[in-house]
Design a protein around this motif. Structure first.
Motif, PDB file in Angstrom:
ATOM      1  N   UNK A  64      -1.903   2.857  -1.977  1.00  0.00           N
ATOM      2  CA  UNK A  64      -0.826   3.399  -1.150  1.00  0.00           C
ATOM      3  C   UNK A  64      -1.163   3.297   0.334  1.00  0.00           C
ATOM      4  N   UNK A  65      -2.421   3.503   0.688  1.00  0.00           N
ATOM      5  CA  UNK A  65      -2.840   3.385   2.086  1.00  0.00           C
ATOM      6  C   UNK A  65      -2.712   1.945   2.568  1.00  0.00           C
ATOM      7  N   UNK A  66      -3.060   0.993   1.722  1.00  0.00           N
ATOM      8  CA  UNK A  66      -2.877  -0.417   2.077  1.00  0.00           C
ATOM      9  C   UNK A  66      -1.398  -0.753   2.286  1.00  0.00           C
ATOM     10  N   UNK A  67      -0.550  -0.200   1.413  1.00  0.00           N
ATOM     11  CA  UNK A  67       0.889  -0.428   1.545  1.00  0.00           C
ATOM     12  C   UNK A  67       1.404   0.144   2.869  1.00  0.00           C
ATOM     13  N   UNK A  68       0.989   1.371   3.182  1.00  0.00           N
ATOM     14  CA  UNK A  68       1.467   2.017   4.411  1.00  0.00           C
ATOM     15  C   UNK A  68       1.023   1.247   5.646  1.00  0.00           C
ATOM     16  N   UNK A  69      -0.219   0.806   5.664  1.00  0.00           N
ATOM     17  CA  UNK A  69      -0.722   0.058   6.819  1.00  0.00           C
ATOM     18  C   UNK A  69      -0.025  -1.291   6.951  1.00  0.00           C
ATOM     19  N   UNK A  70       0.169  -1.970   5.819  1.00  0.00           N
ATOM     20  CA  UNK A  70       0.834  -3.274   5.847  1.00  0.00           C
ATOM     21  C   UNK A  70       2.283  -3.144   6.293  1.00  0.00           C
ATOM     22  N   UNK A  71       2.986  -2.136   5.768  1.00  0.00           N
ATOM     23  CA  UNK A  71       4.380  -1.930   6.170  1.00  0.00           C
ATOM     24  C   UNK A  71       4.486  -1.522   7.633  1.00  0.00           C
ATOM     25  N   UNK A  72       3.485  -0.844   8.120  1.00  0.00           N
ATOM     26  CA  UNK A  72       3.479  -0.485   9.542  1.00  0.00           C
ATOM     27  C   UNK A  72       3.414  -1.750  10.404  1.00  0.00           C
ATOM     28  N   UNK A  73       2.574  -2.689   9.993  1.00  0.00           N
ATOM     29  CA  UNK A  73       2.485  -3.957  10.720  1.00  0.00           C
ATOM     30  C   UNK A  73       3.765  -4.765  10.558  1.00  0.00           C
ATOM     31  N   UNK A  74       4.355  -4.712   9.357  1.00  0.00           N
ATOM     32  CA  UNK A  74       5.633  -5.398   9.146  1.00  0.00           C
ATOM     33  C   UNK A  74       6.711  -4.828  10.063  1.00  0.00           C
ATOM     34  N   UNK A  75       6.744  -3.498  10.184  1.00  0.00           N
ATOM     35  CA  UNK A  75       7.735  -2.868  11.054  1.00  0.00           C
ATOM     36  C   UNK A  75       7.578  -3.298  12.494  1.00  0.00           C
ATOM     37  N   UNK A 135      -0.491  -8.356   4.862  1.00  0.00           N
ATOM     38  CA  UNK A 135      -1.242  -7.860   3.701  1.00  0.00           C
ATOM     39  C   UNK A 135      -2.587  -7.346   4.209  1.00  0.00           C
ATOM     40  N   UNK A 136      -2.581  -6.119   4.696  1.00  0.00           N
ATOM     41  CA  UNK A 136      -3.776  -5.518   5.302  1.00  0.00           C
ATOM     42  C   UNK A 136      -4.556  -4.716   4.273  1.00  0.00           C
ATOM     43  N   UNK A 137      -5.845  -5.005   4.159  1.00  0.00           N
ATOM     44  CA  UNK A 137      -6.728  -4.270   3.255  1.00  0.00           C
ATOM     45  C   UNK A 137      -7.618  -3.348   4.080  1.00  0.00           C
ATOM     46  N   UNK A 138      -7.377  -2.049   3.976  1.00  0.00           N
ATOM     47  CA  UNK A 138      -8.303  -1.064   4.544  1.00  0.00           C
ATOM     48  C   UNK A 138      -9.336  -0.757   3.460  1.00  0.00           C
ATOM     49  N   UNK A 139     -10.462  -1.428   3.534  1.00  0.00           N
ATOM     50  CA  UNK A 139     -11.402  -1.389   2.405  1.00  0.00           C
ATOM     51  C   UNK A 139     -12.251  -0.117   2.421  1.00  0.00           C
ATOM     52  N   UNK A 140     -11.602   1.004   2.112  1.00  0.00           N
ATOM     53  CA  UNK A 140     -12.332   2.256   2.028  1.00  0.00           C
ATOM     54  C   UNK A 140     -13.148   2.347   0.737  1.00  0.00           C
ATOM     55  N   UNK A 141     -12.896   1.450  -0.218  1.00  0.00           N
ATOM     56  CA  UNK A 141     -13.731   1.416  -1.425  1.00  0.00           C
ATOM     57  C   UNK A 141     -15.172   1.083  -1.048  1.00  0.00           C
ATOM     58  N   UNK A 142     -15.340   0.153  -0.120  1.00  0.00           N
ATOM     59  CA  UNK A 142     -16.684  -0.175   0.368  1.00  0.00           C
ATOM     60  C   UNK A 142     -17.281   0.994   1.135  1.00  0.00           C
ATOM     61  N   UNK A 181      -4.817  -5.207  -4.765  1.00  0.00           N
ATOM     62  CA  UNK A 181      -3.458  -5.618  -5.167  1.00  0.00           C
ATOM     63  C   UNK A 181      -2.533  -5.950  -4.005  1.00  0.00           C
ATOM     64  N   UNK A 182      -2.761  -5.382  -2.817  1.00  0.00           N
ATOM     65  CA  UNK A 182      -1.870  -5.643  -1.692  1.00  0.00           C
ATOM     66  C   UNK A 182      -1.834  -7.125  -1.348  1.00  0.00           C
ATOM     67  N   UNK A 183      -2.919  -7.841  -1.645  1.00  0.00           N
ATOM     68  CA  UNK A 183      -2.986  -9.273  -1.320  1.00  0.00           C
ATOM     69  C   UNK A 183      -2.021 -10.094  -2.163  1.00  0.00           C
ATOM     70  N   UNK A 184      -1.563  -9.545  -3.280  1.00  0.00           N
ATOM     71  CA  UNK A 184      -0.623 -10.260  -4.164  1.00  0.00           C
ATOM     72  C   UNK A 184       0.808  -9.759  -3.994  1.00  0.00           C
ATOM     73  N   UNK A 185       1.066  -8.961  -2.968  1.00  0.00           N
ATOM     74  CA  UNK A 185       2.399  -8.393  -2.796  1.00  0.00           C
ATOM     75  C   UNK A 185       3.415  -9.470  -2.419  1.00  0.00           C
ATOM     76  N   UNK A 186       4.595  -9.390  -3.023  1.00  0.00           N
ATOM     77  CA  UNK A 186       5.712 -10.292  -2.721  1.00  0.00           C
ATOM     78  C   UNK A 186       6.812  -9.476  -2.045  1.00  0.00           C
ATOM     79  N   UNK A 187       7.227  -9.917  -0.884  1.00  0.00           N
ATOM     80  CA  UNK A 187       8.250  -9.213  -0.116  1.00  0.00           C
ATOM     81  C   UNK A 187       9.565  -9.964  -0.255  1.00  0.00           C
TER      82      UNK A 187
END
Length: 427
Positions: free
Chosen positions: A247-258, A66-73, A51-57
């Protein structure tokens, strides 16, 4: 998408006939499509479509990482490798069966059964099936008589796509499997389905008013489609932690945004005089021009607010730790030193991983026995008479993990059992 595991498909009909199969399949197919939609979502999620890939800021939309930490894999790869990394084999269960046959007679038949599975590359197919189970919560395979017999094997073992296969059970206390179905969608959009019942094979096509029978053939092997499950709720291995993964994807993406917003800070010019052309350039370069009270000096400075990286890292570490703990994946912490091999297995989440693997083994073995019933039925109809004489109670399903840990203890235990008179095959 709210996920709570795959739905079981039931029907109030107790026996499937030509007269009612189309009506049953119409109702079952509607439920299956709900499962298929969720399965497709989980498969895409595991591949990295999250879902992070569809985020609108809304604020400063030009800075939107829009960073995906693919821990699902990561979770899926560990689960499949840990449980299905070594071949699943069949061994003699008891020294004497209910009919008084000795273990030596059945042991040869089980050896032939293992040879059949080797010819069919079952270990590789189990791994593929294991990924379906781990990602989708369910997996399907079909066992059929071999079209062209060249070796020992009398069967074909085929994997079915969980998006296009399903089982229909009776809505009673026994939950009897009534139908096993698989379908394809042709290039012109027609759904063609093959449905097995205990005594017939139906070819169906879905028309505007529902499914219609195309042909009917006798079926002598029962329902050869077997459903495997990851757990009792039929949930994927990372399905329960998807909110944490998001939530982890959001935190990582916002960290890069910051970080980007700190570098691309807005230039604030107070009480400065610039012309219209310079004003347009200032806007393009993310500048801000303001006027204060008369007499105040001019100032030029960047508007910055740096993100607290230490607190952000603490949050990310916490989320990652919770994800691994709930999913039953060992942590990545280094050993503290001085630990024995057995002690390491009890630390860093390995004991949780082993507990969940044993739980999966029991659920997998139940479906594996269903498959063996079909295999023995097919062998009884072919020249594989030695295998056909086996009873299901003669066969034990063996999972192999940690084969060499505490090897000295295991070998001493084997010696003690042999000295106590336990049959070598059992020991």
């Amino acid at each position: 998408m709210e996920l709570r595991g795959r739905r079981e498909i039931f029907t109030d009909v107790t026996e499937i006939t030509k007269e009612n199969i189309c009506e049953v399949m119409d109702e079952a197919f509607a439920t299956h499509l709900l499962n298929a939609t969720e399965i497709e979502y989980l498969q895409n999620y595991e591949k990295g479509k999250q879902p992070i890939l569809d985020r609108i800021k809304e604020v400063r939309p030009e800075i939107n990482f829009k960073a995906v930490e693919n821990h699902a894999t990561e979770i899926t790869t560990f689960k499949v490798g840990y449980v299905f990394g070594s071949p699943i084999t069949y061994v003699q269960r008891a020294s004497v069966d209910l009919e008084g046959n000795t273990a030596e007679a059945d042991d040869k038949a089980i050896a032939i059964l293992n040879e059949m599975m080797f010819e069919e590359s079952k270990a590789s197919k189990d791994k593929t099936l294991g990924k379906d189970i781990s990602v989708c919560g369910v997996g399907y395979r079909i066992v059929l008589p071999k079209k062209e017999r060249l070796g020992v094997s009398a069967i074909d073992i085929l994997r079915l796509n969980p998006q296009t296969a399903f089982i229909v059970k009776a809505n009673d206390i026994y939950k009897t499997k009534l139908i096993g179905a698989s379908y394809v969608t042709t290039s012109d959009g027609v759904i063609k389905m093959g449905a097995y019942t205990k005594d017939a094979y139906y070819e169906l096509e879905k028309g505007k008013s529902g499914f219609e029978i195309v042909s009917v053939q006798p079926n002598l092997i029962g329902v050869p489609i077997i459903q495997y499950s990851n757990d009792d709720e039929r949930m994927g291995c990372f399905e329960r932690v998807i909110p944490l993964l998001d939530a982890l994807n959001e935190a990582t993406s916002d960290r890069l945004n910051g970080l980007a917003q700190f570098i691309q800070a807005i230039l604030w010019m107070d009480n400065c005089e610039i012309d219209k052309e310079q004003m347009e350039q200032l806007k393009d370069k993310l500048g801000l021009l303001t006027k204060s009270e008369p007499g105040k000096p001019a100032s030029v400075q960047y508007l910055t607010a740096s993100l607290d990286q230490s607190q952000t890292q603490t949050l990310i570490d916490y989320l990652y730790e919770q994800i691994l703990q709930i999913a039953g994946v060992p942590g990545r912490e280094q050993s503290t030193g001085g630990n024995t091999g057995q002690a390491i297995l009890l630390s860093n989440g390995w004991q949780i991983a082993e507990t969940q693997a044993k739980n999966l083994e029991q659920i997998f073995s139940e479906s594996e026995r269903e498959m063996l019933k079909v295999v023995l039925k097919i062998c009884s109809m072919t020249e594989a008479t030695e295998v056909a004489n086996l009873k299901l109670s003669d066969i034990d399903i063996k999972f192999s993990r940690n084969r060499t840990d505490s090897l000295l203890v295991k070998t001493q235990g084997l010696v003690n059992q042999l000295q106590a008179g336990i049959h070598p095959l059992v020991a």
